[in-house]
Design a protein around this motif. Structure first.
Motif, PDB file in Angstrom:
ATOM      1  N   SER A 325       1.001  -1.105  -0.087  1.00  9.40           N
ATOM      2  CA  SER A 325      -0.016  -0.086   0.133  1.00  9.40           C
ATOM      3  C   SER A 325       0.906   1.132   0.031  1.00  9.40           C
ATOM      4  CB  SER A 325      -1.026   0.022   1.504  1.00  9.40           C
ATOM      5  OG  SER A 325      -0.085   0.012   2.471  1.00  9.40           O
ATOM      6  N   PHE A 326       0.350   2.468  -0.327  1.00 11.81           N
ATOM      7  CA  PHE A 326       1.174   3.678  -0.260  1.00 11.81           C
ATOM      8  C   PHE A 326       1.375   4.128   0.847  1.00 11.81           C
ATOM      9  CE2 PHE A 326       1.460   8.078  -0.585  1.00 11.81           C
ATOM     10  CZ  PHE A 326       2.799   8.498  -1.393  1.00 11.81           C
ATOM     11  N   ASP A 327       2.554   4.423   1.524  1.00 11.67           N
ATOM     12  CA  ASP A 327       2.952   5.022   2.594  1.00 11.67           C
ATOM     13  C   ASP A 327       4.073   6.119   2.453  1.00 11.67           C
ATOM     14  OD1 ASP A 327       4.389   5.419   4.785  1.00 11.67           O
ATOM     15  OD2 ASP A 327       4.446   3.232   5.517  1.00 11.67           O
ATOM     16  N   HIS A 331       7.939   6.179   0.246  1.00  6.59           N
ATOM     17  CA  HIS A 331       7.899   6.969  -0.912  1.00  6.59           C
ATOM     18  C   HIS A 331       9.130   7.939  -0.624  1.00  6.59           C
ATOM     19  CE1 HIS A 331       6.799  10.223  -3.678  1.00  6.59           C
ATOM     20  NE2 HIS A 331       7.349   9.531  -4.397  1.00  6.59           N
ATOM     21  N   GLU A 351       5.448  10.865  -6.839  1.00  2.00           N
ATOM     22  CA  GLU A 351       4.327   9.646  -6.394  1.00  2.00           C
ATOM     23  C   GLU A 351       3.625   8.991  -7.321  1.00  2.00           C
ATOM     24  OE1 GLU A 351       0.068   9.859  -3.876  1.00  2.00           O
ATOM     25  OE2 GLU A 351       1.666  11.233  -3.444  1.00  2.00           O
ATOM     26  N   TYR A 354       6.108   6.082  -8.481  1.00  2.00           N
ATOM     27  CA  TYR A 354       6.405   5.259  -7.684  1.00  2.00           C
ATOM     28  C   TYR A 354       5.087   4.390  -7.251  1.00  2.00           C
ATOM     29  CZ  TYR A 354       6.753   3.486  -2.473  1.00  2.00           C
ATOM     30  OH  TYR A 354       6.979   2.913  -1.541  1.00  2.00           O
ATOM     31  N   ARG A 355       3.962   4.641  -7.378  1.00  2.00           N
ATOM     32  CA  ARG A 355       2.856   3.847  -7.198  1.00  2.00           C
ATOM     33  C   ARG A 355       2.640   2.693  -8.294  1.00  2.00           C
ATOM     34  NH1 ARG A 355      -1.728   5.329  -3.874  1.00  2.00           N
ATOM     35  NH2 ARG A 355      -1.297   7.179  -2.758  1.00  2.00           N
ATOM     36  N   VAL A 359       3.914  -0.117  -5.824  1.00  2.00           N
ATOM     37  CA  VAL A 359       2.747  -0.030  -4.996  1.00  2.00           C
ATOM     38  C   VAL A 359       1.747  -0.914  -5.747  1.00  2.00           C
ATOM     39  CG1 VAL A 359       0.888   1.042  -3.584  1.00  2.00           C
ATOM     40  CG2 VAL A 359       3.339   2.049  -3.694  1.00  2.00           C
TER      41      VAL A 359
END
Length: 628
Positions: A325-327, A331, A351, A354-355, A359
């Motif tokens: 999950s995104f944190d 990041h 972001e 990165y996702r 993620v």
């Protein structure tokens, strides 16, 4: 027409009834990212997955597929300049190298406060560059302060030795016409203090001036050939000279509350005082800690005694496994890592990027079932966090699948590079597999991703032994040590051919009566493309019953997705059973050919043939290739 591979899994093992939904991107040709040669290229197949069961993905990676976020890709090995081989390790067979053992010991010393390296304390600054610059200035000031404090002591000791030398010359112990350099005193590193000091005293400084004096005396003896220094019995050794200087230094005066001893020609200065500056360790990266009233980005440098360091720097390492999950904290760490370690561009670490990369995952979570089919954490995509005293220092992105833990990516705090966190995390992930085999016996392997023998940066993966490489044609696992000689000669090798050749040699060396029957069955298995672990070099100590059970199990599982492709001449039969999705309904291709125009079939059938070839016939028959 657009093509979507809506892979609907027929598995419900472990309680999963999800679907695997993927878009077919076809074949992609791009400049090679490893050799960087504009004249050479990498060719791969791509699928963009919406959902994918862990069982289907296990079958795919055992055919050479990997994922980056929700994008699945598989290289055409014979058309790629730097062919990547899937590499794995049976966790229970892992034997760490000396270097890997050193990495573990180094981290243990760091946690115990015995390693003379201190990373910075994070200040929460958004820019890693600003933090690093501030840190470098702070450490530079600390080192300058240390230098200013230490050098006067060393200079003073050097002057006292020079005075002792002159005293020995005036007393006639040394020749008056002797030419020697000024005495030099060096600081003894902390790592050597315990080895060289005795009792509670600490060895702080040392001088080897006795050795150049002995050489100078010898030159005078050789040139003059007479006098009191020429007799063999009067030749001065470094040990004798150091003892003379020790006696003379006691006459010169005190030496900063330090005791002086000689050992094998060296003059050593020791101190038992616990609060002297020389007894303190100012470590290379600084012992940086926050004061009670510190604010903003300010940092305070504290020099501590050895005993204080051992008590104050005791650290706690926590490893936490959580669902992907995104944190924001992860990041931020990812950005620092990419910018500093890989010199990435700022726009590439946003972001959204990165996702997509680390993620997003198409894998359908499988929750623990309480039986021996699923580990306590379940199956799916996870982030494994490494924290020291609550500070996030590394994140390992992994997939936990029915047969393996598959490593996707690792990023870490550049200030902790001295801990070799890549190697340490790999060993932790191997240990995780071993520990969880008690809960899920099928979970046996650690997959390290792709291995490229021609790329030196990738060769570290083969250091996790004994590893296996996946044959790009028959999808059989071949021990790396068997494959390496051929990979040294050329980048693309049909690895299973090597195993076949070695097996035939072993058959010729054995009893024909004993081996005739196994030889026939093994040849038959090779024709079908099945994996035969005994044939691939497993232990000969296993019982025959165990071997038969193992083969029976593999016949039911791995062989389904391990075929050599069928004769391309029978193209219609190849694709007839592919599952097609059309307007929300599902059909076998053989049942819907009549509703597709000849032009449509001419466009669609080559794609289906390529799709079946790269995913395997069994997967193509249980996944839905959707036409919109």
């Amino acid at each position: 027409m657009s093509l979507k591979n809506d892979a609907s899994s027929s598995h419900d093992d472990g309680g999963s009834n999800g679907e695997s939904v993927i878009d077919d991107h076809g074949r992609c040709r791009s400049t090679c990212g490893y050799c960087k040669s504009p004249a050479r290229s990498s060719t791969s197949h791509g699928l963009s997955a919406e959902t994918l069961t862990v069982y289907d993905y296990q079958a795919l990676i055992d055919r050479g597929w990997r994922r980056s976020g929700s994008y699945l890709y598989k290289h055409e090995m014979d058309k790629t300049c730097c062919p990547p081989y899937t590499i794995r390790l049976k966790a229970s067979d892992f034997v760490p190298t000396k270097e890997q053992q050193r990495v573990s010991r180094r981290l243990e010393r760091f946690l115990d406060g015995k390693l003379d390296v201190q990373p910075r304390e994070h200040t929460g600054a958004s820019s890693s560059g600003e933090v690093s610059d501030a840190r470098r200035k702070t450490l530079g000031a600390a080192k300058s302060e240390e230098k200013n404090k230490v050098e006067p002591v060393m200079d003073d000791l050097s002057k006292k030795i020079d005075q002792a030398v002159q005293l020995c010359i005036r007393s006639g112990q040394f020749p008056s016409n002797m030419q020697i350099p000024k005495a030099s005193v060096k600081k003894v590193l902390c790592a050597r203090r315990k080895k060289l000091a005795e009792g509670t005293e600490q060895l702080l400084y040392t001088s080897n001036i006795a050795f150049p004096i002995a050489a100078a005396v010898k030159r005078i003896q050789t040139s003059e050939k007479g006098g009191i220094y020429s007799a063999e019995g009067n030749r001065l050794s470094p040990q004798t000279i150091s003892e003379m200087l020790l006696s003379a230094m006691h006459k010169v005066g005190e030496t900063h509350d330090m005791s002086i001893k000689v050992c094998k020609g060296h003059i050593n200065f020791l101190s038992a005082a616990k609060d002297s500056f020389s007894d303190r360790d100012v470590v290379p990266n600084g012992d940086i800690s926050r004061g009670a009233n510190s604010t903003g980005g300010s940092e305070t440098l504290h020099a501590k005694t050895d005993s204080e360091n051992r008590q104050a720097i005791k650290r706690k390492l926590e490893i936490h496994l959580k669902r992907s999950s995104f944190d924001p904290e992860e990041h931020e760490l990812y950005k620092r890592y990419q910018l500093k370690v890989h010199n990435d561009k700022p726009e590439h670490v946003a972001e959204s990027s990165y996702r997509r990369f680390l993620v997003d995952s198409p894998l359908i979570d499988v929750q623990p079932s309480g039986d021996e089919k699923v580990p306590p954490c379940g199956f799916g995509s996870f982030h494994q966090q490494y924290r020291v005293d609550g500070l996030l220092i590394a994140v390992g992105v992994v997939d936990i699948l029915p047969k393996c833990l598959s490593s996707v990516y690792l990023f870490w705090d550049p200030d902790y590079a001295f801990l070799s966190l890549g190697k340490y995390s790999a060993m932790q992930e191997i240990n995780w597999v071993i520990e969880n085999q008690a809960h899920c016996p099928s979970l046996q392997y650690y997959y390290l991703g792709y291995y490229i023998h021609s790329c030196r940066k990738m060769r570290y993966k083969a250091a996790y032994r004994p590893s296996e490489l996946l044959c790009p044609l028959r999808f059989q696992w071949v021990p790396f040590e068997i494959a390496r000689p051929m990979l040294d000669k050329k980048p693309y090798v049909i690895l299973s051919d090597i195993a076949i050749s070695q097996n035939q040699c072993s058959l010729l060396a054995g009893s024909s009566e004993t081996l005739a029957e196994p030889a026939a069955s093994e040849h038959e298995d090779m024709e079908q493309g099945e994996t035969n672990d005994n044939f691939m070099g497993c232990s000969d100590d296993e019982d025959e019953d165990e071997d038969e059970d193992e083969m029976d199990e593999m016949d039911e599982t791995e062989s389904e997705d391990s075929h050599i492709e069928s004769d391309p001449g029978s193209k219609d039969n190849d694709i007839n059973n592919i599952l097609i999705g059309l307007y929300g309904s599902q059909y076998r291709y053989k049942d819907m050919r009549q509703i597709i125009t000849p032009v449509g079939r001419k466009q669609l059938e080559p794609m289906l043939q390529s799709y079946r070839k790269v995913v395997g016939d069994k997967l193509s028959e249980r996944m839905v290739y959707e036409i919109n």
